[in-house]
Design a protein around this motif. Structure first.
Motif, short mmCIF file in Angstrom:
data_model
loop_
_atom_site.label_atom_id
_atom_site.label_comp_id
_atom_site.label_asym_id
_atom_site.label_seq_id
_atom_site.Cartn_x
_atom_site.Cartn_y
_atom_site.Cartn_z
N LEU A 133 0.91 -1.25 -0.43
CA LEU A 133 -0.23 -0.32 0.82
C LEU A 133 1.02 1.45 -0.05
O LEU A 133 1.72 1.58 0.47
CB LEU A 133 -1.01 -0.27 1.08
N GLY A 134 0.42 1.78 -1.48
CA GLY A 134 2.02 3.72 -0.98
C GLY A 134 0.96 4.83 -0.70
O GLY A 134 -0.44 4.52 -0.87
N ASN A 135 2.07 5.85 -1.08
CA ASN A 135 1.28 7.00 -0.43
C ASN A 135 1.86 7.99 -2.27
O ASN A 135 1.00 8.82 -2.43
CB ASN A 135 1.51 7.55 0.91
N VAL A 136 2.62 7.07 -2.50
CA VAL A 136 3.32 7.47 -3.90
C VAL A 136 3.08 7.44 -5.09
O VAL A 136 2.81 8.49 -5.87
CB VAL A 136 4.36 8.46 -3.36
N THR A 137 2.39 6.38 -5.08
CA THR A 137 2.06 5.49 -6.30
C THR A 137 1.35 3.92 -5.82
O THR A 137 0.98 4.20 -4.42
CB THR A 137 3.15 4.43 -7.10
N PRO A 138 0.43 3.68 -5.91
CA PRO A 138 -0.44 2.93 -5.67
C PRO A 138 0.28 1.51 -4.78
O PRO A 138 -0.28 0.84 -4.28
CB PRO A 138 -0.97 2.10 -6.90
N SER A 139 1.43 1.38 -5.39
CA SER A 139 2.12 0.33 -4.08
C SER A 139 3.13 0.84 -3.57
O SER A 139 4.10 -0.31 -2.90
CB SER A 139 3.09 -0.65 -5.14
N ALA A 140 3.98 1.79 -3.91
CA ALA A 140 5.04 2.46 -2.31
C ALA A 140 5.74 3.53 -1.80
O ALA A 140 3.88 4.05 -2.05
CB ALA A 140 6.14 3.55 -3.64
#
Length: 349
Positions: A192-199
């Protein structure tokens, strides 16, 4: 993968430490009873400032230096933000070192849209500290030097991209063995990301550096990681509680409240996972200095994705032991949030 309760954290770390240092590390007490030597590696945002505030004000903590890396803002602005915090908190003697201005691949993406153009809410500073206060020594050189001057004593806490730490271990592979421990705020454990969906931002800014650190420091002890999901999913802070902290009327408290107004507005607007407030870097310093605040940790082997078209920068955890490797990270899953917030209150009072 090992799930660890607070009572067994020390023994799990010791089994992965070099035997020559294991007894010394496990016999050291938490910061309440002995001097803790700390170096902070920061990227100059509001949450970095909160982490600094906690370390700078505890009577049993000695901050040996603060190394700066480009992240939330450019590295020169990071240095200026650190000097500003030191001035407000009456600690001008703490040395500040400028480090990497770009990632290992030469890129830099800031977070000014979230934290303000200066990373600290764009609050005017009528009497800014002189840039001449920044040491001439490079941050990486300072890290290596301090580790030799204080072998096996330094708690290194990194709350930004890991470029400085990667350069340090590449310059001197013996550097990690001279640290007491390393604590990071960054990465993710569920994709779960905060700048990309996964990072997550810190790892995404310099995935190669994060990869180097997870691999280059793992032979000594599991690196303690406070991942982004832990901060936003399991540690909600009610707005009443947070605004009460922001109402502390001291000079320190007023400064703290002022610099985070833009971040507060963003969080109210976007409502990350809940309608509550969330903070981040503060937890890394709390965990590093006061392990008694840990409620639940998870030891697992993790790597950073470098090649994925949509997953670059993601920290991938081997929960099912598919790679058959010893854990290299100790993930913080749950901590004593009221105790950490009380520490912040005391720092601001």
């Amino acid at each position: 993968m090992t799930i660890v309760d607070p009572g067994s954290v020390g023994s799990n770390i010791t089994t992965l430490s070099k035997s020559v240092n294991s007894n010394r590390r496990t016999n050291m007490s938490s910061g309440e009873n002995s001097r803790q030597l700390v170096v902070l590696d920061v990227d100059g945002g509001v949450d970095d400032a909160q982490a600094m505030m906690l370390a700078l004000t505890h009577p049993h903590v000695q901050v040996l230096g603060i190394t700066c890396v480009a992240g939330n803002v450019k590295v020169n602005q990071v240095c200026q933000n650190v000097l500003r915090v030191l001035k407000v908190f009456g600690r001008p003697e703490v040395p500040v070192f400028a480090g990497a201005s770009v990632s290992l691949l030469g890129t830099h993406v800031d977070a000014c849209h979230y934290l303000g153009q200066d990373g600290m809410g764009d609050v005017p500073d009528p009497d800014p500290p002189s840039a001449d206060l920044v040491q001439s020594e490079h941050a990486v050189s300072a890290l290596l030097r301090l580790s030799k001057e204080y072998p096996d004593e330094i708690n290194l806490v990194a709350t930004g991209p890991l470029t400085n730490l990667a350069l340090a271990v590449r310059t001197d592979p013996g550097f990690p063995a001279r640290l007491r421990k390393l604590t990071l705020m960054g990465g993710n454990i569920h994709g779960l990301g905060n700048v990309t969906p996964s990072a997550e931002y810190n790892f995404w800014c310099d995935p190669e550096a994060a990869h180097v650190v997870l691999e280059g420091y793992r032979s000594l002890f599991p690196i303690t990681v406070v991942p982004w999901e832990t901060c936003v999913q399991d540690h909600d802070i009610s707005w009443d509680t947070w605004m009460d902290i922001c109402a502390i009327p001291t000079k320190r408290g007023q400064f703290h409240a002022a610099i985070q107004q833009q971040m507060i507005a963003k969080q109210k607007q976007h409502r990350l996972f809940s309608a509550h407030f969330h903070t981040y870097d503060l937890y890394a310093v709390a965990v590093a200095l006061f392990p008694e605040v840990l409620y639940k940790t998870l030891e697992v082997y993790a790597r950073v994705e470098l090649k994925g078209e949509i997953t670059r920068g993601q920290m991938v955890c081997d929960y099912n032991d598919k790679w058959g490797k010893h854990p290299n990270v100790r993930v913080v899953k749950k901590l004593d949030l009221p105790s950490v917030l009380n520490m912040l209150r005391r720092a601001l009072e």
